[in-house]
Design an enzyme around this catalytic site. Sequence first.
Site, short mmCIF file in Angstrom:
data_model
loop_
_atom_site.label_atom_id
_atom_site.label_comp_id
_atom_site.label_asym_id
_atom_site.label_seq_id
_atom_site.Cartn_x
_atom_site.Cartn_y
_atom_site.Cartn_z
CB THR A 41 -23.02 23.39 5.25
OG1 THR A 41 -22.84 21.99 5.28
CG2 THR A 41 -24.50 23.68 5.15
CG ASP A 85 -18.35 17.93 2.40
OD1 ASP A 85 -19.58 17.87 2.28
OD2 ASP A 85 -17.75 17.54 3.44
CB SER A 87 -15.86 14.84 4.42
OG SER A 87 -16.84 15.16 5.37
CB THR A 193 -15.00 17.65 19.80
OG1 THR A 193 -15.12 16.47 19.04
CG2 THR A 193 -16.07 17.65 20.88
N1 ASP Z 1 -20.29 18.29 5.06
C1 ASP Z 1 -20.16 19.69 5.40
C2 ASP Z 1 -18.68 20.00 5.54
O1 ASP Z 1 -18.09 19.70 6.54
C3 ASP Z 1 -20.90 19.97 6.67
C4 ASP Z 1 -20.82 21.40 7.14
O2 ASP Z 1 -20.24 22.27 6.55
O3 ASP Z 1 -21.41 21.69 8.19
O4 ASP Z 1 -18.11 20.55 4.64
#
Ligand code: ASP
Length: 368
Positions: A41, A85, A87, A193
């Site tokens: 993000t 991202d 994920s 975490t």
């Molecule tokens: N979906 C984003 C990621 O983990 C969330 C973040 O960066 O806070 O890349």
Amino acid sequence: MAGGTEASFENCIINQKRYLRSIRYDIVFMNSILIIYTGGTIGMIRDEESGALKTFDFDSLIHEIPEIKKFKSKIEAISFEEPIDSSNMQPEDWMAIAQTIYDNYNQHDGFVVLHGSDTMAYTASALSFMLENLNKPVILTGSQLPIGEIRTDAKENLITAIEIASTIKNGKPAVPEVAIYFEYDLYRGNRSTKSNAEDFEAFSSPNYPVLAEAGVSLKFNHSAIYKPNDKNLKINKFSDNHIATIKLYPGISEEVIFSIINTPNLKAIVLETFGAGNASTQLWFINLLIVAVEKNIIILNISQCEGGGVSQGKYETSSAFNKIGVISGADMTYEAAVAKLMYLLGTDLTTQEIKNWLQKPLRGEITL
Ligand code: ASP
């Protein structure tokens, strides 16, 4: 320590990751910090049509933080060619980050990894096992709001992460370990975490004290910070992902457990249990675990509770585990358990040796 007086920008390929920009200032630098930008993000921008957040490049990100020029450290940056991202982070990406740190270890005094918060605790755990004999700071940070947004938490997180990475105490780095900095707190990476998807305070470290707090000044909790050795940095590869997780719930069926333990090539199961490591005493369940152990599958017991840990044998509902040979993960986080298993399974240790190491701290990830 590194010093320099040059002013230049570079753009070259290193280990398939692009050196987007190397920023150097006209001063004698106190030390040298390498930022590794992986995405998340912090570097995202809102797509005008869909409203969804998508990644943008490191150049645009760094322009949003002119304050960076005020540091007396030489700051260089390497970016993933395609920021992601988190994920989408895979063990190969952990390897790319670890390799970048390894390749640039002697040229820099500290490292700041910009990373999405979603899987940051997994990456931090993995890096702690990959980077053996680490004695420089590797500080992961990111943000809940993109850097371009007015109320963003990105600037403070990045600026303080750089400050922590460049802090020296008695001639040595103040935080010679893999850590996560988020919203005024520094946590041991393999103890942390992501516990909140909404608050700026997205992380917690329920079983280990914070390593530092950022207020008007940075307050380091020196007694909690890892004491490194002076051996040379060694990089450990992550090569084994033949693991599965069984998160228990009342009513979980025999078919589900049966099918997981019969997954081809399965080598280990993280068993997420209730409370202090407890589970149902139903015979079919215990019998299936016995079958798994006989198949040489390691079963690692991790509590579903964030705080506290597994204490096998404390209740009747966990006594059978000791007899069967289920391994207690004590107070390890789920993220550290997954990363530690992937690391140990990729070594040439025997199953019994892996079981022994799972119960001992390798990088301060478990309380004895
Ligand atoms: N979906 C984003 C990621 O983990 C969330 C973040 O960066 O806070 O890349």
